[in-house]
Design a protein around this motif. Structure first.
Motif, short mmCIF file in Angstrom:
data_model
loop_
_atom_site.label_atom_id
_atom_site.label_comp_id
_atom_site.label_asym_id
_atom_site.label_seq_id
_atom_site.Cartn_x
_atom_site.Cartn_y
_atom_site.Cartn_z
N ILE A 185 7.18 -10.02 -14.38
CA ILE A 185 6.77 -12.03 -14.94
C ILE A 185 5.75 -12.29 -13.73
N PRO A 186 6.20 -11.72 -12.29
CA PRO A 186 4.95 -12.75 -11.20
C PRO A 186 3.78 -12.88 -11.93
N ASN A 187 3.13 -11.67 -13.01
CA ASN A 187 1.52 -11.66 -13.22
C ASN A 187 1.80 -12.84 -14.50
N LEU A 188 2.11 -13.12 -14.57
CA LEU A 188 2.50 -14.15 -16.12
C LEU A 188 1.76 -15.51 -15.49
N LEU A 189 1.38 -15.99 -16.82
CA LEU A 189 0.86 -17.23 -16.47
C LEU A 189 1.57 -19.06 -16.12
N GLN A 190 1.48 -19.93 -15.75
CA GLN A 190 2.86 -20.69 -14.74
C GLN A 190 2.12 -21.49 -16.16
N GLY A 194 4.24 -25.40 -23.98
CA GLY A 194 5.18 -25.34 -24.09
C GLY A 194 5.46 -24.72 -25.61
N SER A 195 4.23 -24.87 -26.24
CA SER A 195 4.46 -23.36 -27.41
C SER A 195 3.92 -22.25 -26.95
N HIS A 196 3.57 -21.91 -25.83
CA HIS A 196 2.97 -20.32 -25.00
C HIS A 196 3.50 -20.14 -23.63
N ASP A 197 5.10 -20.55 -23.37
CA ASP A 197 5.47 -20.87 -22.49
C ASP A 197 6.73 -19.73 -21.96
N ILE A 226 14.55 -6.77 -34.11
CA ILE A 226 13.64 -6.21 -35.20
C ILE A 226 13.94 -4.69 -34.85
N HIS A 227 13.79 -4.10 -33.45
CA HIS A 227 13.53 -3.00 -32.90
C HIS A 227 14.74 -2.69 -34.01
N ALA A 228 15.78 -3.30 -33.46
CA ALA A 228 16.85 -2.53 -34.10
C ALA A 228 17.81 -1.43 -35.45
N GLY A 229 16.70 -2.61 -36.16
CA GLY A 229 16.55 -1.58 -37.92
C GLY A 229 14.68 -1.11 -38.28
N GLU A 230 13.99 -1.15 -37.16
CA GLU A 230 13.30 0.17 -37.33
C GLU A 230 13.21 1.14 -35.98
N GLY A 231 13.85 0.86 -35.25
CA GLY A 231 13.39 2.30 -33.97
C GLY A 231 12.09 1.63 -32.95
N GLY A 232 11.43 2.52 -32.58
CA GLY A 232 10.09 2.71 -31.29
C GLY A 232 10.77 2.10 -30.79
N ASN A 233 10.01 2.75 -29.02
CA ASN A 233 10.55 2.90 -27.65
C ASN A 233 10.26 0.69 -27.35
N LEU A 234 11.16 0.08 -27.63
CA LEU A 234 11.99 -0.51 -26.41
C LEU A 234 11.51 -1.10 -25.18
N GLU A 235 11.80 -0.63 -24.33
CA GLU A 235 10.78 -0.35 -22.91
C GLU A 235 9.40 -0.52 -23.31
N LEU A 236 8.96 -0.55 -24.07
CA LEU A 236 7.10 0.16 -24.96
C LEU A 236 6.97 -2.22 -24.95
N LEU A 237 8.42 -2.26 -26.43
CA LEU A 237 7.74 -2.90 -26.76
C LEU A 237 8.18 -4.73 -25.60
N CYS A 238 9.06 -4.36 -25.56
CA CYS A 238 9.55 -5.56 -24.11
C CYS A 238 8.11 -5.37 -22.93
N ALA A 239 7.38 -4.91 -22.73
CA ALA A 239 6.31 -4.66 -21.97
C ALA A 239 5.63 -5.46 -22.73
N ALA A 240 4.82 -4.98 -23.83
CA ALA A 240 4.20 -5.90 -25.36
C ALA A 240 4.58 -7.35 -24.58
N VAL A 241 5.97 -7.48 -25.22
CA VAL A 241 6.28 -8.78 -25.37
C VAL A 241 6.30 -10.22 -24.47
N LEU A 242 6.11 -9.54 -22.93
CA LEU A 242 6.19 -9.94 -21.68
C LEU A 242 4.27 -10.10 -21.56
N LEU A 243 3.50 -9.54 -21.81
CA LEU A 243 2.35 -9.66 -21.14
C LEU A 243 1.44 -9.68 -22.96
N HIS A 244 2.06 -10.05 -24.01
CA HIS A 244 1.39 -10.76 -24.65
C HIS A 244 0.26 -11.55 -24.89
N ASP A 245 0.96 -12.68 -24.22
CA ASP A 245 0.10 -14.20 -23.78
C ASP A 245 -0.43 -14.77 -22.74
#
Length: 216
Positions: A17-22, A26-29, A43-62
């Protein structure tokens, strides 16, 4: 934004979180990140995958933002992926895990036009696109149009029947130019199922607004 929103990966979230933009966009906050995370978990509940990697990807995608009206817009996801690699390297993540996260971020963007190669990438792309449709997508569309000083619609030709679509100038053009197309491009079955009702909301709003503004 608090790390507990990303349970069970609070420690990871606290580190990222400290690496995220301030940002003032408001559409990408941070609320966008929370919505994408909730979508991704569904989606992961139905499709599987590594949830920790997905968490990192979500946090850093923008983690790098390029304005919608910038000529470099299609490079935004690549720039974000490059920054994500650096951030995760400082946390001493395994190279193979970093590669999956970076690839997911690189391919998530509509403007990049890339197809994800991992399940985590497919989930991130679908989770992010879910936030661009439905009621939230409508709100984000007109919010962004206001930031770009766009008009609501072309007064003489709101349906663009005799002119090219131009969503940088007219907010309503963004529906046929992009938003109404998003629901047919989901890459997971769970994401596609979740997109159906949101796509119907978009279509109903678009048709309803046209009915109001074209009534003589």
């Amino acid at each position: 934004m608090h790390s507990f929103h990303f349970t069970p990966f609070q420690s990871l979230a606290a580190a990222l979180i400290p690496n995220l933009l301030q940002t003032t966009d408001g559409s990408h906050d941070h609320s966008h990140l929370l919505r994408v995370w909730n979508n991704a978990k569904a989606i992961h509940a139905g499709e599987g995958g590594n949830l920790e990697l997905l968490c990192a990807a979500v946090l850093l995608h923008d983690c790098i933002l390029v304005p919608k009206d910038s000529p470099q817009r299609n490079q935004a996801s690549q720039l974000a992926a490059d920054k994500a690699i650096h951030i995760l390297q400082t946390l001493h993540w395994p190279a193979d895990h970093i590669a999956i996260v970076a690839s997911a971020i690189r391919t998530h963007s509509y403007s990049a036009g890339l197809t994800p190669t991992s399940i985590e990438g497919r989930i991130l792309q679908d989770a992010d696109r879910l936030d661009a449709i439905g009621f939230t997508g409508i709100a984000r569309c007109f919010y962004t149009a206001g930031r770009m000083n766009s008009q609501l619609y072309h007064a003489d030709d709101p349906t663009a029947s005799s002119r090219p679509l131009d969503d940088r100038s007219f907010a309503l053009d963004h529906f046929p130019q992009k938003l109404l197309k998003l629901a047919i491009n989901f890459t997971t079955a769970t994401g596609q199922a979740l997109a159906i009702s949101r796509a119907q909301t978009l279509q109903s709003f678009y048709e309803g607004m046209l009915a109001e503004i074209t009534t003589s």
